[in-house]
Motif scaffolding. Structure first.
Motif, PDB file in Angstrom:
ATOM      1  N   SER B 338      26.700   5.095 -29.233  1.00 39.39           N
ATOM      2  CA  SER B 338      26.518   6.337 -28.470  1.00 39.39           C
ATOM      3  C   SER B 338      25.023   6.615 -28.268  1.00 39.39           C
ATOM      4  O   SER B 338      24.657   7.617 -27.673  1.00 39.39           O
ATOM      5  CB  SER B 338      27.186   7.510 -29.207  1.00 39.39           C
ATOM      6  N   LYS B 339      24.196   5.695 -28.785  1.00 38.44           N
ATOM      7  CA  LYS B 339      22.741   5.859 -28.610  1.00 38.44           C
ATOM      8  C   LYS B 339      22.144   4.558 -28.069  1.00 38.44           C
ATOM      9  O   LYS B 339      21.464   3.812 -28.799  1.00 38.44           O
ATOM     10  CB  LYS B 339      22.093   6.227 -29.946  1.00 38.44           C
ATOM     11  N   PRO B 340      22.363   4.293 -26.826  1.00 40.29           N
ATOM     12  CA  PRO B 340      21.914   3.002 -26.291  1.00 40.29           C
ATOM     13  C   PRO B 340      20.393   2.829 -26.335  1.00 40.29           C
ATOM     14  O   PRO B 340      19.913   1.725 -26.594  1.00 40.29           O
ATOM     15  CB  PRO B 340      22.431   2.995 -24.849  1.00 40.29           C
ATOM     16  N   GLN B 341      19.662   3.897 -26.117  1.00 42.54           N
ATOM     17  CA  GLN B 341      18.197   3.750 -26.099  1.00 42.54           C
ATOM     18  C   GLN B 341      17.698   3.288 -27.467  1.00 42.54           C
ATOM     19  O   GLN B 341      16.974   2.298 -27.580  1.00 42.54           O
ATOM     20  CB  GLN B 341      17.531   5.066 -25.717  1.00 42.54           C
ATOM     21  N   GLU B 342      18.131   4.013 -28.495  1.00 42.23           N
ATOM     22  CA  GLU B 342      17.690   3.682 -29.855  1.00 42.23           C
ATOM     23  C   GLU B 342      18.164   2.283 -30.257  1.00 42.23           C
ATOM     24  O   GLU B 342      17.443   1.515 -30.887  1.00 42.23           O
ATOM     25  CB  GLU B 342      18.220   4.709 -30.860  1.00 42.23           C
ATOM     26  N   THR B 343      19.391   1.970 -29.876  1.00 48.31           N
ATOM     27  CA  THR B 343      19.946   0.665 -30.240  1.00 48.31           C
ATOM     28  C   THR B 343      19.156  -0.459 -29.586  1.00 48.31           C
ATOM     29  O   THR B 343      18.810  -1.455 -30.234  1.00 48.31           O
ATOM     30  CB  THR B 343      21.430   0.579 -29.827  1.00 48.31           C
ATOM     31  N   LEU B 344      18.842  -0.289 -28.317  1.00 44.99           N
ATOM     32  CA  LEU B 344      18.058  -1.323 -27.623  1.00 44.99           C
ATOM     33  C   LEU B 344      16.686  -1.479 -28.274  1.00 44.99           C
ATOM     34  O   LEU B 344      16.162  -2.591 -28.386  1.00 44.99           O
ATOM     35  CB  LEU B 344      17.902  -0.958 -26.142  1.00 44.99           C
ATOM     36  N   GLU B 345      16.134  -0.376 -28.720  1.00 45.38           N
ATOM     37  CA  GLU B 345      14.798  -0.451 -29.343  1.00 45.38           C
ATOM     38  C   GLU B 345      14.852  -1.204 -30.667  1.00 45.38           C
ATOM     39  O   GLU B 345      13.947  -1.989 -30.973  1.00 45.38           O
ATOM     40  CB  GLU B 345      14.237   0.963 -29.526  1.00 45.38           C
ATOM     41  N   VAL B 433      27.692  -0.221 -19.801  1.00 40.30           N
ATOM     42  CA  VAL B 433      28.802   0.575 -19.260  1.00 40.30           C
ATOM     43  C   VAL B 433      28.837   1.867 -20.062  1.00 40.30           C
ATOM     44  O   VAL B 433      28.908   1.832 -21.285  1.00 40.30           O
ATOM     45  CB  VAL B 433      30.155  -0.175 -19.416  1.00 40.30           C
ATOM     46  N   TYR B 434      28.784   2.986 -19.377  1.00 36.76           N
ATOM     47  CA  TYR B 434      28.737   4.269 -20.102  1.00 36.76           C
ATOM     48  C   TYR B 434      28.964   5.407 -19.137  1.00 36.76           C
ATOM     49  O   TYR B 434      29.039   5.211 -17.917  1.00 36.76           O
ATOM     50  CB  TYR B 434      27.364   4.413 -20.778  1.00 36.76           C
ATOM     51  N   ALA B 435      29.039   6.613 -19.695  1.00 32.87           N
ATOM     52  CA  ALA B 435      29.131   7.819 -18.866  1.00 32.87           C
ATOM     53  C   ALA B 435      27.787   8.064 -18.196  1.00 32.87           C
ATOM     54  O   ALA B 435      26.734   7.940 -18.843  1.00 32.87           O
ATOM     55  CB  ALA B 435      29.505   9.014 -19.733  1.00 32.87           C
ATOM     56  N   LYS B 436      27.838   8.416 -16.936  1.00 31.87           N
ATOM     57  CA  LYS B 436      26.605   8.508 -16.142  1.00 31.87           C
ATOM     58  C   LYS B 436      25.614   9.515 -16.713  1.00 31.87           C
ATOM     59  O   LYS B 436      24.410   9.246 -16.799  1.00 31.87           O
ATOM     60  CB  LYS B 436      26.977   8.916 -14.708  1.00 31.87           C
ATOM     61  N   ASP B 437      26.146  10.660 -17.168  1.00 35.05           N
ATOM     62  CA  ASP B 437      25.236  11.713 -17.635  1.00 35.05           C
ATOM     63  C   ASP B 437      24.630  11.407 -19.004  1.00 35.05           C
ATOM     64  O   ASP B 437      23.758  12.124 -19.472  1.00 35.05           O
ATOM     65  CB  ASP B 437      25.967  13.067 -17.665  1.00 35.05           C
ATOM     66  N   LYS B 438      25.068  10.331 -19.633  1.00 36.83           N
ATOM     67  CA  LYS B 438      24.519   9.997 -20.958  1.00 36.83           C
ATOM     68  C   LYS B 438      23.611   8.770 -20.904  1.00 36.83           C
ATOM     69  O   LYS B 438      23.176   8.257 -21.929  1.00 36.83           O
ATOM     70  CB  LYS B 438      25.670   9.707 -21.928  1.00 36.83           C
ATOM     71  N   HIS B 439      23.313   8.335 -19.702  1.00 41.21           N
ATOM     72  CA  HIS B 439      22.572   7.072 -19.592  1.00 41.21           C
ATOM     73  C   HIS B 439      21.323   7.241 -18.743  1.00 41.21           C
ATOM     74  O   HIS B 439      21.292   8.038 -17.813  1.00 41.21           O
ATOM     75  CB  HIS B 439      23.493   6.031 -18.939  1.00 41.21           C
ATOM     76  N   LYS B 440      20.286   6.477 -19.099  1.00 41.34           N
ATOM     77  CA  LYS B 440      19.084   6.446 -18.250  1.00 41.34           C
ATOM     78  C   LYS B 440      18.735   4.985 -17.958  1.00 41.34           C
ATOM     79  O   LYS B 440      18.657   4.157 -18.875  1.00 41.34           O
ATOM     80  CB  LYS B 440      17.898   7.117 -18.955  1.00 41.34           C
ATOM     81  N   GLU B 441      18.467   4.734 -16.713  1.00 40.46           N
ATOM     82  CA  GLU B 441      18.144   3.383 -16.245  1.00 40.46           C
ATOM     83  C   GLU B 441      16.919   2.812 -16.958  1.00 40.46           C
ATOM     84  O   GLU B 441      16.823   1.604 -17.209  1.00 40.46           O
ATOM     85  CB  GLU B 441      17.832   3.486 -14.747  1.00 40.46           C
ATOM     86  N   THR B 442      16.011   3.696 -17.315  1.00 39.00           N
ATOM     87  CA  THR B 442      14.732   3.256 -17.874  1.00 39.00           C
ATOM     88  C   THR B 442      14.916   2.523 -19.204  1.00 39.00           C
ATOM     89  O   THR B 442      14.097   1.690 -19.589  1.00 39.00           O
ATOM     90  CB  THR B 442      13.789   4.456 -18.110  1.00 39.00           C
TER      91      THR B 442
END
Lengths: 467, 466
Positions: B338-345, B433-442
């Motif tokens: 549920s935390k793609p940004q942190e996970t990618l980091e 793949v995720y909900a649009k309002d919870k995702h940022k392209e950056t």
């Protein structure tokens, strides 16, 4: 301990010619069962095919031993098993030990059993037993670990909730099991999981994770003569709490009247239909559970009427009967999947076909013989893989009892067409069912389905996942 | 009741590391090799036979160097459909007879498509082997491809592909494939393209595909069981020795371009509570001498992601690294969170560390240990053993190389791992793949950029300066 010293243990070489003794399951047990000084059962099956040993610790616990307010906590406990004990500060410590021992491990929680397993080189059996014992005897259930693991469990929950059938399945379960439906839901309630406390988990430990409620199963390459004393060495001081009694598991409410549930889901594909009936329970209706298994396989028979009519014809993309042997509940599910244009026809014909199964000539004796032979052969395949066979025994000890396992194949071979017809009459014909249909909006339009889930969600106090 | 102990032949041990640090004893490996014979049929089809003394079960796998790779985009689904219909009926065994035999003897008989090679297999007990082998041979040699069966399976496979679109994990993987594999690449086959291919296929396409499959020049056989070797050889020659050979060429598989400036990340919207991340990247070919070391690196990534992403930070229930060694290799990293940004980091940091720092010897030894167990788990079951022998026959031209895997692993050093990480862990393609309002392209763009050629160069320069 450094790596070279650990791996300095060399293991006995089976250099002599050893004869293979094929177990004939009809007459001889392939395992040995003993009770230890602390009340735990030890089941061992020696199979020296490869120099590996699998150790499984299993408990008669799961969703069935939960109350509503702790639904999902047994599963959280399962996660916490690996997160630290008296000798190991945290899960990183466990992972390091796992690597040192060359071990693979996992665990699972279902409605009726929880089990943990390690597979490792046979020379490390002692160390593996020690680790298993430490994990169950002295789990830290540390607050910091719990806070972290809760979040992981929630992600596991969310993965399930990401699948299209999640809502429908929850409503179906609530419809079938009413106020006790939590006891068929090992995943639990999200809001409860998010707030589970250490104290609540400690309480569960004393309720179900105790020796008398447990069995240790050891399968693979080990010395049978030395096993018991080795296990005693590590587990003898693990005791039941004072005055421990097995949890009393209430009966489920009466099966509801026929209920039909339809969900139109944007991510669903095809039309999936099922009819769930109240079926037999092992330890109560053993003979009927075996009849269910035979019926399931007989319907799959490629030369059989059902297969030809429903599968080979293209009417469905797949259809049949499913049944999962359980002690607390027995769901018999008639299912089918199709493209939209065939859906209504499939529905009608599936229901109508059940009546046909009451006719003794629906199946042939030859087909039943094939089923029986197939199950014997399948058993040989299971025996061929020691690391998995011990898990089959685990299910048997925990859910069905080992006596059921011992006599299963013989009993199965004696099931007659009349037995199948009687089974169908007893459990399926004119009996209430819970029907489910799930499909996409486009296919719903073609087939003529309308979503009716909302009132049921409200009645059962559930929300659609993602809301 | 008597208690019977089941004991097998063998001289098996997991030994102290020898001079080269082997985790499986040489004696064990030599025993396995001794129990494995290789020979050729009269038409030169190679056969590998691994004897398991006193085994009740026998398994045969017949592979052909014919797979999805060999098919153009519009025909991409041909191999799958062909191999689904093949086991249904043949000239000598009409459908009813096949069904009767499969049910009577509980044969596990089927075929599976692959990217580089495809296989048909039969598993049965010794008692029913002879009949089963004849059946398998007939189905492989002269499948009927009855029109009704072709249509039945076409519809099923189309529905199955559509069902795959319900699963966010499949959707994420598919989106990653779409940006990773260039259009026209032999390995490319998105769900959409396969669906279109299924619609367009004809029975004649299946017949053509089968003609390619049934070519002694492409075929290989592996058998695992306890039959007398002479008897086996006789049966195989009789039933498969007449398959003729045809010279063939395969489309070239080119390496995927790495330093792409565009089309490196993709987002698919779905209203789900957890994001599904799939990352794809180039990896060593199965023929590369470093493929074994890369397996080890993949395992190290798997373990480290688990520890860093899940255990220490609770970012995910499931984070995996995997590796598909084919003619060109493909690596994949996946996670739900549920935390793609942190996970990618965190994934980024794990990879960066592997690229820049050597593991200690102890760390590497610990990661290697599990192969003692997984190696023998692979030996437990006939099907996995056969698959391993087949894979080594395909990629190393030597089935017995399967047994040397632990020994090859024992030679990998921390420096090898670091160098592999530097060479291969870059040029990523990210799908979410995720909900649009919870995702940022950056988030995914930042990840991709971090491992671009330019950014790697910058960081290397900065490290040298400091």
């Amino acid at each position: 301990m450094t790596q070279p010293r650990l791996l300095a243990k060399t293991f006995l070489c089976l250099s002599a010619c050893l004869t293979l003794a094929n177990a004939t399951l009809a007459e001889d047990k392939v395992y040995k069962e003993q009770t230890l000084s602390n009340g735990m059962t030890l089941v061992s099956i020696q199979q020296r095919k490869v120099p590996l040993v699998t150790v499984v610790l299993t408990f008669k616990a799961g969703a069935m031993t939960e109350t509503k307010d702790v639904n999902g906590f047994t599963h959280v406990w399962e996660h916490m098993f690996f997160t630290g004990n008296k000798k190991m500060a945290n899960e990183s410590g466990f992972m390091k030990r796992q690597r040192q021992l060359g071990m693979v491990s996992n665990a699972a929680t279902s409605a009726e059993y929880v089990h943990y397993y390690f597979t490792l080189p046979s020379g490390f059996l002692n160390e593996g037993l020690e680790l298993m014992a430490d994990c169950i005897k002295t789990p830290l259930l540390a607050k910091e670990s719990l806070l972290k693991e809760r979040v992981v469990v929630l992600d596991e929950y969310d993965r399930s909730a990401s699948q299209p059938g999640f809502n429908l399945y929850r409503v179906k379960r609530a419809a079938m099991y009413g106020t006790e439906q939590h006891r068929r839901d090992p995943l639990g309630v999200r809001e409860l999981i998010a707030n589970v406390t250490r104290e609540q988990l400690l309480k569960i430990k004393d309720q179900v994770f105790v020796p008398t409620n447990a069995a240790l199963l050891v399968g693979g390459d080990f010395d049978e003569a030395k096993l018991k004393s080795l296990v005693e060495k590590h587990f003898h001081d693990w005791k039941d709490p004072k005055d421990w009694k097995a949890p009393v598991i209430p009966e489920f409410p009466a099966f509801p009247n026929t209920t039909e549930l339809v969900e139109i889901h944007p991510d669903a594909q095809n039309v999936d239909i099922s009819y769930s009936f109240a079926g037999p329970r092992v330890r109560k209706d053993d003979a009927d559970t075996i009849a269910a298994d035979v019926l399931l396989e007989a319907l799959r028979h490629r030369s059989g009427r059902f297969y030809k009519k429903f599968v080979d014809s293209g009417l469905s993309l797949g259809a049949g009967l499913s049944y999962y042997t359980q002690a607390q509940a027995g769901e018999v599910v008639v299912y089918g999947s199709s493209v939209a244009k065939n859906a209504k026809k499939l529905e009608e014909q599936l229901l109508a076909e059940i009546q046909e199964w009451t006719k003794e000539d629906y199946f042939t004796n030859g087909q039943l013989e094939d089923v029986s032979r197939g199950m014997f052969i399948n058993n040989k395949r299971e025996l061929n893989k020691p690391s998995e066979f011990v898990k089959t025994l685990t299910f048997s000890w925990t859910v069905t009892g080992l006596k059921y396992f011992d006599t299963y194949l013989q009993a199965l071979s004696k099931i007659t067409r009349k037995d199948l017809a009687n089974f169908v009459s007893k459990y399926l014909v004119k009996k209430p069912y819970v029907k489910t249909v799930i499909t996409s909006p486009d296919e719903a339009k073609i087939a003529g389905y309308k979503d009716n889930l909302d009132p049921y969600l409200k009645a059962f106090n559930l929300k659609r996942a993602g809301q | 009741m008597r208690i019977i102990t089941i004991i097998f032949f063998g001289c098996l041990s997991i030994a102290a590391p020898l001079v080269a640090g082997s985790i499986i004893s040489k004696e064990t490996v030599e025993n396995f090799k001794r129990d494995t014979q290789t020979f050729r049929l009269k038409n030169h089809i190679p056969v590998v036979y691994r004897r398991i003394p006193n085994s009740d079960i026998i398994e045969i796998q017949i592979s052909s160097m014919y797979g999805d790779r060999d098919l153009e985009v519009l025909k991409k689904a041909t191999n799958t459909l062909m191999l689904q219909v093949l086991p249904r009926a043949s000239g000598d065994y009409p459908k009813e007879k096949v069904s009767d035999l499969v049910e009577k003897y509980s044969y596990a008989l089927g075929c599976s498509p692959g990217v580089e090679y495809s296989s048909c297999s039969l598993s049965t007990i010794n008692e029913y082997w002879s009949e089963g082998l004849k059946l398998l041979a007939s189905l492989i040699a002269e499948p009927s491809f009855e029109k009704s069966e072709v249509e039945l399976y076409r519809e099923r496979l189309i529905s199955s592909l559509k069902s795959a679109q319900s699963d966010p994990e499949r959707v994420s993987d598919d989106a990653a494939d779409n940006i990773y594999f260039p259009v026209g690449h032999p390995y490319r086959g998105t769900l959409k393209e396969k669906l279109a291919s299924y619609e367009a296929l004809s029975r004649e396409d299946l017949v053509d595909a089968h003609g390619n499959f049934l070519n002694s020049e492409r075929m290989m056989i592996v058998v695992v069981g306890s039959l007398p070797e002479a008897e086996l050889m006789k049966d195989l020659n009789k039933l498969f020795g007449g398959i003729s050979k045809t010279t063939f060429t395969r489309p070239e598989v080119t390496e995927i371009p790495r330093n792409k400036k565009t089309n490196t990340d993709v987002f698919t919207e779905r209203t789900i509570p957890t994001a599904y991340i799939a990352i794809e990247y180039n990896a060593p070919s199965a023929r590369d001498p470093k493929t074994d070391a890369f397996r080890l690196l993949t395992r190290i990534m798997n373990e480290t992601f688990y520890e860093e992403v899940r255990v220490k930070r609770s970012l995910s229930y499931a984070t995996y690294a995997s590796y598909s060694p084919l003619e060109i290799g493909v690596g994949q990293i996946s996670a739900t969170t549920s935390k793609p940004q942190e996970t990618l980091e965190v994934i980024r940091d794990v990879i960066e560390k592997l690229r820049n720092e050597e593991l200690t010897r102890t760390e590497l030894e610990e990661q290697r240990n599990v192969y003692a167990t997984t190696f023998f788990l692979g030996q437990e079951e006939h099907s996995s053993l056969a698959a391993s022998l087949m894979s080594n026959l395909v990629w190393r031209k030597d089935a017995l190389a399967a047994y040397d895997f632990p020994q090859r692993l024992s030679l990998v050093t921390p420096r090898d791992i670091k160098e592999l990480a530097e060479d291969w862990l870059k040029g990523f393609n990210v799908s979410i793949v995720y909900a649009k309002d919870k995702h940022k392209e950056t988030w995914s763009k930042a990840f991709v950029k971090y491992f671009s050629k330019e950014e790697i160069k910058k960081r290397r320069k900065a490290r040298r300066k400091s």
